[in-house]
Design a protein around this motif. Structure first.
Motif, mmCIF file in Angstrom:
data_model
loop_
_atom_site.group_PDB
_atom_site.id
_atom_site.type_symbol
_atom_site.label_atom_id
_atom_site.label_comp_id
_atom_site.label_asym_id
_atom_site.label_seq_id
_atom_site.Cartn_x
_atom_site.Cartn_y
_atom_site.Cartn_z
ATOM 1 N N TYR A 253 -5.337 -21.444 4.377
ATOM 2 C CA TYR A 253 -5.967 -21.486 3.056
ATOM 3 C C TYR A 253 -7.100 -20.469 2.975
ATOM 4 C CZ TYR A 253 -8.320 -23.328 -1.101
ATOM 5 O OH TYR A 253 -8.902 -23.464 -2.344
ATOM 6 N N LEU A 254 -7.915 -20.382 4.012
ATOM 7 C CA LEU A 254 -9.012 -19.415 4.021
ATOM 8 C C LEU A 254 -8.491 -17.994 4.100
ATOM 9 C CD1 LEU A 254 -11.629 -21.147 6.374
ATOM 10 C CD2 LEU A 254 -11.490 -21.201 3.873
ATOM 11 N N VAL A 255 -7.440 -17.787 4.891
ATOM 12 C CA VAL A 255 -6.840 -16.454 4.980
ATOM 13 C C VAL A 255 -6.339 -16.009 3.614
ATOM 14 C CG1 VAL A 255 -4.913 -15.117 5.936
ATOM 15 C CG2 VAL A 255 -6.213 -16.662 7.414
ATOM 16 N N PHE A 256 -5.631 -16.910 2.919
ATOM 17 C CA PHE A 256 -5.070 -16.572 1.609
ATOM 18 C C PHE A 256 -6.164 -16.314 0.582
ATOM 19 C CE2 PHE A 256 -3.837 -18.141 -2.626
ATOM 20 C CZ PHE A 256 -2.859 -17.211 -2.938
ATOM 21 N N THR A 257 -7.145 -17.203 0.494
ATOM 22 C CA THR A 257 -8.171 -17.062 -0.540
ATOM 23 C C THR A 257 -9.084 -15.857 -0.279
ATOM 24 O OG1 THR A 257 -9.504 -18.706 0.659
ATOM 25 C CG2 THR A 257 -8.206 -19.485 -1.213
ATOM 26 N N ALA A 258 -9.452 -15.621 0.984
ATOM 27 C CA ALA A 258 -10.285 -14.454 1.291
ATOM 28 C C ALA A 258 -9.549 -13.166 0.949
ATOM 29 C CB ALA A 258 -10.674 -14.463 2.771
ATOM 30 N N ILE B 61 2.500 -2.301 1.688
ATOM 31 C CA ILE B 61 3.135 -2.981 2.818
ATOM 32 C C ILE B 61 2.540 -2.495 4.135
ATOM 33 C CG2 ILE B 61 5.325 -3.298 4.043
ATOM 34 C CD1 ILE B 61 6.729 -3.164 1.346
ATOM 35 N N LEU B 62 2.284 -1.193 4.231
ATOM 36 C CA LEU B 62 1.666 -0.641 5.434
ATOM 37 C C LEU B 62 0.236 -1.151 5.600
ATOM 38 C CD1 LEU B 62 2.928 3.049 5.225
ATOM 39 C CD2 LEU B 62 3.869 1.182 6.586
ATOM 40 N N PHE B 63 -0.491 -1.271 4.485
ATOM 41 C CA PHE B 63 -1.860 -1.783 4.550
ATOM 42 C C PHE B 63 -1.887 -3.191 5.140
ATOM 43 C CE2 PHE B 63 -2.978 0.906 0.577
ATOM 44 C CZ PHE B 63 -3.103 2.027 1.376
ATOM 45 N N ALA B 64 -0.894 -4.011 4.782
ATOM 46 C CA ALA B 64 -0.879 -5.401 5.228
ATOM 47 C C ALA B 64 -0.712 -5.516 6.737
ATOM 48 C CB ALA B 64 0.240 -6.165 4.516
ATOM 49 N N TRP C 120 1.254 -16.164 22.256
ATOM 50 C CA TRP C 120 1.111 -14.759 22.655
ATOM 51 C C TRP C 120 1.041 -13.807 21.464
ATOM 52 C CZ3 TRP C 120 5.117 -12.273 20.468
ATOM 53 C CH2 TRP C 120 6.325 -12.954 20.299
ATOM 54 N N VAL C 121 1.262 -14.326 20.259
ATOM 55 C CA VAL C 121 1.164 -13.476 19.064
ATOM 56 C C VAL C 121 -0.233 -12.876 18.941
ATOM 57 C CG1 VAL C 121 1.165 -13.516 16.537
ATOM 58 C CG2 VAL C 121 3.024 -14.585 17.793
ATOM 59 N N PHE C 122 -1.250 -13.588 19.428
ATOM 60 C CA PHE C 122 -2.619 -13.065 19.363
ATOM 61 C C PHE C 122 -2.752 -11.771 20.170
ATOM 62 C CE2 PHE C 122 -3.529 -17.572 18.330
ATOM 63 C CZ PHE C 122 -4.197 -17.371 17.123
ATOM 64 N N TYR C 123 -2.000 -11.670 21.269
ATOM 65 C CA TYR C 123 -1.996 -10.409 22.022
ATOM 66 C C TYR C 123 -1.450 -9.276 21.150
ATOM 67 C CZ TYR C 123 -2.777 -12.830 26.512
ATOM 68 O OH TYR C 123 -3.309 -13.560 27.542
ATOM 69 N N PHE D 72 3.217 -11.955 4.369
ATOM 70 C CA PHE D 72 2.772 -11.674 5.736
ATOM 71 C C PHE D 72 1.900 -12.809 6.277
ATOM 72 C CE2 PHE D 72 3.891 -7.218 4.806
ATOM 73 C CZ PHE D 72 4.534 -6.891 5.996
ATOM 74 N N ILE D 73 1.092 -13.420 5.409
ATOM 75 C CA ILE D 73 0.245 -14.547 5.842
ATOM 76 C C ILE D 73 1.111 -15.710 6.299
ATOM 77 C CG2 ILE D 73 -1.326 -16.345 5.010
ATOM 78 C CD1 ILE D 73 -2.583 -14.151 3.203
ATOM 79 N N LEU D 74 2.134 -16.046 5.513
ATOM 80 C CA LEU D 74 3.027 -17.152 5.885
ATOM 81 C C LEU D 74 3.771 -16.837 7.165
ATOM 82 C CD1 LEU D 74 4.431 -18.046 2.334
ATOM 83 C CD2 LEU D 74 2.653 -19.243 3.631
ATOM 84 N N LEU D 75 4.218 -15.586 7.295
ATOM 85 C CA LEU D 75 4.911 -15.184 8.518
ATOM 86 C C LEU D 75 3.974 -15.249 9.717
ATOM 87 C CD1 LEU D 75 7.363 -13.992 9.992
ATOM 88 C CD2 LEU D 75 6.569 -11.707 9.308
ATOM 89 N N GLY D 76 2.759 -14.728 9.548
ATOM 90 C CA GLY D 76 1.791 -14.744 10.643
ATOM 91 C C GLY D 76 1.438 -16.152 11.068
#
Length: 390
Positions: free
Chosen positions: A224-229, A206-209, A131-134, A118-122
């Motif tokens: 990198y910060l998203v993944f490590t956090a 999957i729902l939690f993500a 507009w993804v931020f919306y 999900f991180i890579l997709l996001g």
């Protein structure tokens, strides 16, 4: 912060190494962790996460360090909320307590893999579409609203569509064979409930993500910060479960605190989307001059809300009552359906009697609520009837 590839690989190797160590040293041999064991290892994993954050501060600067800690604290709080669902799933499948470690570790590994995807997709969506931020902001605002809705334990069923499909496609048994995933019944290979509960936890991960990943992208867009956090918030979750298991149900206001945090981050994302706006029907496709919420302010709000939430929950009389009710329910189920060792059953029943004595000392308004819980009263009566028959 431009992270070299070698740092990425070293970080991934370190995380995989910690997971392997956890399995080989703690999980491979089924046992119930002592309170001291859970406390020591929970502290160690939190310490590793904090030291990593200090390293981010030193090598990446204060801005990146603040973003990491904001993401870590948010993800850790969401992971604690996820433990409620793990507890319900394992109770529904009557997982022996000594085998719960393996289930939890599987949930952590699956969660890390799913969240990485999900991180890579996001990150890819953010690079391509501002507009993804919306969308992320709307997801968090809707999630916050759902958390404010009253819900009981029955609303979080473990019998989801994935489990029903698995039962239809694969031969399953109703009893455990230690911590084995498959066993042999009547000369035929069959799936044990241990594998079913892992499937249930994997499906809920999957729902939690879906709310976890938008939340952390609202605090930092550095992959990198998203993944490590995210990874460090999940490491040590197994030990934390056994450490605060007796307090989970006491956190009666946690959902409200998380709703405030997710709603706050949702607003932050929408403001950021307006600042970066290129959607044609909003301000003619031009950026909107709005005030953005800084990361230091976000971190302060997140920590402040969590402190208020935890303190309010721990000092709440109803929180104490909920904790005793949950413990009594768990011990009754353990006595009736899980434990077979006479000595352990005697210990469980003694704990149940002590909890019932505590319930009788509660104020009348709480005892009236308990008497209205028909399932609980029936469960307690069954436990007493079973004990009388031994």
């Amino acid at each position: 912060m431009d992270v070299p590839q070698v740092v990425w690989w070293l970080t991934i190797a370190g995380i995989v190494g910690l997971l392997l160590f956890d399995f080989l040293v703690h999980v491979r041999k089924a046992h119930v962790p002592t309170l001291r064991e859970a406390a020591v290892w929970s502290t160690l994993y939190v310490g590793i996460a904090l030291l990593f954050g200090v390293a981010v501060f030193v090598f990446g600067g204060s801005a990146m360090g603040t973003e990491y800690f904001a993401g870590y604290v948010t993800e850790k709080a969401l992971s604690v909320d996820n433990l409620f669902v793990f507890l319900i799933i394992m109770s529904s499948f009557k997982v022996p307590r000594a085998d719960q470690q393996k289930v939890l570790l599987f949930g952590i590994v699956f969660s890390l893999i799913a969240r990485t995807g999900f991180i890579l997709l996001g990150a890819a969506l953010i690079d391509m579409f501002a507009w993804v931020f919306y969308v992320f902001g709307l997801i968090l605002l809707l999630t916050a609203g759902n958390l404010l809705k009253p819900s009981g334990e029955d609303s979080r069923s473990a019998d989801n569509v994935v489990i029903r499909l698995a039962r239809k496609l694969v031969r399953t048994t109703d009893t455990y064979d230690g911590d084995k995933l498959f066993t042999t019944v009547g000369g035929k290979r069959a799936m044990t409930p241990m594998l079913l509960v892992m499937i249930a936890i994997g499906g809920t991960d999957i729902l939690f993500a879906l709310d976890s990943i938008p939340a952390i992208f609202g605090l930092t867009q550095n992959v990198y910060l998203v993944f490590t956090a995210t990874a460090f918030s999940l490491l040590g979750l197994r030990q934390l479960y056994f450490l605060i298991d007796g307090l989970l149900n006491r956190l009666v206001y946690l959902a409200y605190g998380l709703a405030v945090i997710l709603g706050f981050i949702g607003v932050k994302l929408v403001l950021h989307a307006l600042h970066e706006n290129n959607v044609p029907f909003i301000n003619d496709g031009q950026p909107v001059d709005v005030v953005e919420i800084s990361t230091p302010l976000s971190l302060s709000v997140i920590i402040g809300v969590l402190v208020v939430t935890v303190v309010a929950s721990m000092t709440s009389p109803w929180g104490r009552a909920q904790n005793v009710i949950a413990s009594a329910r768990r011990h009754a189920v353990e006595y009736l359906d899980i434990e077979v060792d006479p000595a352990r059953r005697a210990e469980v029943f003694a704990a149940l009697l002590a909890e019932e004595a505590t319930l009788k000392q509660l104020p009348e308004r709480y005892r009236a609520r308990i008497r209205e819980e028909e399932k609980l009263m029936t469960l307690l009566k069954r436990a007493h009837d079973a004990h009388a028959g031994t």
